[in-house]
Design a protein around this motif. Structure first.
Motif, PDB file in Angstrom:
ATOM      1  N   LEU A  94       0.830  -1.206   0.000  1.00  0.00           N
ATOM      2  CA  LEU A  94       0.000   0.000   0.000  1.00  0.00           C
ATOM      3  C   LEU A  94       0.867   1.259   0.000  1.00  0.00           C
ATOM      4  N   LEU A  95       1.972   1.230   0.710  1.00  0.00           N
ATOM      5  CA  LEU A  95       2.901   2.367   0.671  1.00  0.00           C
ATOM      6  C   LEU A  95       3.483   2.526  -0.726  1.00  0.00           C
ATOM      7  N   LEU A  96       3.861   1.430  -1.329  1.00  0.00           N
ATOM      8  CA  LEU A  96       4.381   1.448  -2.697  1.00  0.00           C
ATOM      9  C   LEU A  96       3.332   1.985  -3.672  1.00  0.00           C
ATOM     10  N   ALA A 142      12.882   2.023  -6.409  1.00  0.00           N
ATOM     11  CA  ALA A 142      11.446   2.252  -6.639  1.00  0.00           C
ATOM     12  C   ALA A 142      11.050   1.781  -8.033  1.00  0.00           C
ATOM     13  N   TYR A 143      11.886   2.088  -9.022  1.00  0.00           N
ATOM     14  CA  TYR A 143      11.617   1.643 -10.391  1.00  0.00           C
ATOM     15  C   TYR A 143      11.548   0.122 -10.451  1.00  0.00           C
ATOM     16  N   THR A 144      12.546  -0.527  -9.877  1.00  0.00           N
ATOM     17  CA  THR A 144      12.630  -1.988  -9.931  1.00  0.00           C
ATOM     18  C   THR A 144      11.446  -2.639  -9.217  1.00  0.00           C
ATOM     19  N   ILE A 145      11.094  -2.142  -8.052  1.00  0.00           N
ATOM     20  CA  ILE A 145       9.988  -2.734  -7.296  1.00  0.00           C
ATOM     21  C   ILE A 145       8.661  -2.547  -8.037  1.00  0.00           C
ATOM     22  N   LEU A 146       8.416  -1.359  -8.569  1.00  0.00           N
ATOM     23  CA  LEU A 146       7.175  -1.135  -9.325  1.00  0.00           C
ATOM     24  C   LEU A 146       7.119  -2.029 -10.561  1.00  0.00           C
ATOM     25  N   GLN A 148       8.830  -4.931 -11.144  1.00  0.00           N
ATOM     26  CA  GLN A 148       8.733  -6.347 -10.778  1.00  0.00           C
ATOM     27  C   GLN A 148       7.337  -6.697 -10.253  1.00  0.00           C
ATOM     28  N   THR A 149       6.740  -5.798  -9.490  1.00  0.00           N
ATOM     29  CA  THR A 149       5.369  -6.039  -9.012  1.00  0.00           C
ATOM     30  C   THR A 149       4.412  -6.125 -10.185  1.00  0.00           C
ATOM     31  N   SER A 150       4.579  -5.245 -11.160  1.00  0.00           N
ATOM     32  CA  SER A 150       3.720  -5.263 -12.345  1.00  0.00           C
ATOM     33  C   SER A 150       3.841  -6.592 -13.095  1.00  0.00           C
ATOM     34  N   PHE A 151       5.065  -7.033 -13.322  1.00  0.00           N
ATOM     35  CA  PHE A 151       5.265  -8.286 -14.052  1.00  0.00           C
ATOM     36  C   PHE A 151       4.860  -9.508 -13.235  1.00  0.00           C
ATOM     37  N   PHE A 152       5.045  -9.453 -11.920  1.00  0.00           N
ATOM     38  CA  PHE A 152       4.579 -10.543 -11.066  1.00  0.00           C
ATOM     39  C   PHE A 152       3.061 -10.686 -11.170  1.00  0.00           C
TER      40      PHE A 152
END
Length: 168
Positions: A94-96, A142-146, A148-152
Motif C-alpha cells: 500500500l505504501l508502494l 522504486a523503479y525496480t519494485i514497481l 517487478q510487481t507489475s510483471f509478477f
C-alpha cells in the motif's frame, strides 16, 4: 527523534520510514489531474487512488502486454484481498502504491510538484526511465519494485499463463 540517532537505524528502516512519509503526504492523483469523473471498478479492499496509481504504472510497464483485457489495479486488489487472510506485505504494498500520486515523492525524487500519475504516458515513461538509470539507489529501487510487481501480477494471470504455454 531518538530513533534516528539510534545505532539500530538501518537502511531498511530508513526506506520504510521514507515510504511511510510518501504515503502520509500523498495527494490523490485523480484530484490533482481533475479526473474526479473516473470511477474505479468494484474493489475488494484497495482504494480507488491506489487502483488508478497502478493503472498509470500499467500504461508504461505493460503497454505491450499480450493480454489486452488485463487490469493491473484489479490484479493488485485480487492479490491483496482475494483470500481470507491478509498478506504479510500488505502495508508495504500500500505504501508502494501511494508513490505514483505522492507530491512528496515527486519533490524528493524528481524535484517536481507534479506526481508521476498526473503526467502524460510519454512523460511518465521518461520519468521512470530516469529512475531506472539514476545514480540514486532509492530511485532505481522504486523503479525496480514497481516494475517487478507489475510483471509478477501479470504472470499470475491465467490468460497470460495460457499465452506462454503454462496452462492449456
Amino acid at each position: 527523534m531518538d530513533f534516528i540517532s539510534s545505532s539500530e537505524f538501518t537502511r531498511s528502516r530508513f526506506l520504510k520510514l521514507l515510504l511511510k512519509c510518501f504515503a502520509l503526504t500523498s495527494v490523490s492523483a485523480s484530484a490533482i489531474a481533475c479526473k474526479e469523473s473516473r470511477k474505479a471498478p468494484d474493489l475488494r479492499g484497495l482504494s480507488p487512488e491506489h487502483y488508478w496509481n497502478f493503472k498509470s504504472i500499467q500504461e508504461v510497464f505493460l503497454q505491450d502486454n499480450p493480454v489486452p483485457e488485463f487490469d493491473l489495479g484489479l490484479a493488485l486488489d485480487q492479490y491483496m484481498y482475494g483470500h481470507p487472510s491478509p498478506i504479510e506485505t500488505e502495508s508495504v504494498i500500500l505504501l508502494l502504491a501511494g508513490i505514483p500520486s505522492s507530491v512528496l515523492a515527486a519533490i524528493a525524487l524528481d524535484f517536481s510538484f507534479v506526481p508521476l500519475s498526473s503526467l502524460s504516458i510519454a512523460d511518465r515513461e521518461e520519468r521512470l526511465k530516469s529512475w531506472k538509470y539514476s545514480k540514486w539507489q532509492i530511485k532505481r529501487g522504486a523503479y525496480t519494485i514497481l516494475r517487478q510487481t507489475s510483471f509478477f501480477l501479470l504472470s499470475s494471470n491465467k490468460e497470460y499463463q495460457r499465452f506462454v504455454g503454462y496452462l492449456k
